[in-house]
Design an enzyme around this catalytic site. Sequence first.
Site, PDB file in Angstrom:
ATOM      1  N   ASN A   1     -10.720 -40.540  -0.426  1.00 19.74           N
ATOM      2  CA  ASN A   1     -11.541 -41.493  -0.929  1.00 19.74           C
ATOM      3  C   ASN A   1     -13.111 -40.891  -0.925  1.00 19.74           C
ATOM      4  OD1 ASN A   1     -12.517 -41.581   1.732  1.00 19.74           O
ATOM      5  ND2 ASN A   1     -12.038 -43.833   2.073  1.00 19.74           N
ATOM      6  N   ASP A  16     -16.867 -35.725  14.488  1.00 20.29           N
ATOM      7  CA  ASP A  16     -16.477 -37.095  14.262  1.00 20.29           C
ATOM      8  C   ASP A  16     -15.501 -37.415  15.474  1.00 20.29           C
ATOM      9  OD1 ASP A  16     -14.551 -35.996  12.749  1.00 20.29           O
ATOM     10  OD2 ASP A  16     -14.926 -37.299  11.222  1.00 20.29           O
ATOM     11  N   HIS A  44     -14.925 -39.653   1.679  1.00 21.95           N
ATOM     12  CA  HIS A  44     -15.603 -39.348   2.839  1.00 21.95           C
ATOM     13  C   HIS A  44     -15.763 -38.299   3.391  1.00 21.95           C
ATOM     14  CE1 HIS A  44     -11.819 -40.238   5.458  1.00 21.95           C
ATOM     15  NE2 HIS A  44     -12.024 -38.997   5.345  1.00 21.95           N
TER      16      HIS A  44
HETATM   17  P1  PGA Z   1      -7.497 -33.639   6.202  1.00 23.78           P
HETATM   18  O1  PGA Z   1      -8.606 -34.800   6.419  1.00 23.78           O
HETATM   19  O2  PGA Z   1      -7.962 -32.397   6.662  1.00 23.78           O
HETATM   20  O3  PGA Z   1      -6.382 -34.098   7.274  1.00 23.78           O
HETATM   21  O4  PGA Z   1      -6.886 -33.913   4.884  1.00 23.78           O
HETATM   22  C1  PGA Z   1      -9.674 -34.729   5.848  1.00 23.78           C
HETATM   23  C2  PGA Z   1     -10.644 -36.060   6.001  1.00 23.78           C
HETATM   24  O5  PGA Z   1     -10.016 -37.069   5.904  1.00 23.78           O
HETATM   25  O6  PGA Z   1     -11.810 -35.675   6.089  1.00 23.78           O
END
Ligand code: PGA
Length: 248
Positions: A135, A68, A137
């Site tokens: 959340n 992404d 995602h």
């Molecule tokens: P993080 O983010 O690895 O920085 O905790 C994960 C995400 O939001 O997909």
Amino acid sequence: MIHVVRYDSPQDWAEHVAARFAAFLADEPAARVALPTGATPEPVYAGIVEAVSAGIASFRRAHVFLLDEFGGVPPDAKGRCDVMLHRALLDHVDVTPSHYHRLDPEAEDVAAMCAAYDAELKQPLDLVMLGIGRNGHVGMNEPGTSPDSATRRVELAPSTTQASVRYFGEGAALPTWGITIGLSAILAARTIWLLANGEGKADIVRDVLLEPVSATRPASLLRGHPNCWFFVDAAAASKLPVGVLSRG
Ligand code: PGA
């Protein structure tokens, strides 16, 4: 079916996941893999860099797809996913430049760029590695995303925009939209690995595994996949009953 593998410490977790990735690449040197960015995979990438430097695995024949990307922020901002993946991994391994596939939010025609990316993903990915948002995602597939969603432009949940301050820094402009590989290509992958560490992920890891499967927590949709692995450290696993865990 999801296999949940728990490691005692964040160090153990990162070391073992990196070793598993190196073994995967050694077995399948021409694998097509989608890779995430963010805080979670960074220690894992450090281990993968070591393995590649030691000659245990090579990216030379592999294809790497960026999972992404944030839009509306400068292409060289330190929190851009492409910049993070270069900094943590790509700059230190032998990936063939033409085998690295990135999502381009600056494309004149973003929809066409997404369609071209999806066309490349028609051949299923061999491995998708994912982090998870609080959340639920995966990639930037926010709550409510349909399982058949394609690569596309998405609006970020306000909590995702806020959480991105740790990538872009205090005072920097934060993204409100992005581009993500859709759930369709993720769910079509041969193998899915979801990485979670730290107690901040304990609630969502529990909910994703134990609450009913629902698009309101996109990661729960992975439970229908035949070969999906959650690699969690003790803190991220702390709200799970022992019965769902294997020991790493
Ligand atoms: P993080 O983010 O690895 O920085 O905790 C994960 C995400 O939001 O997909």
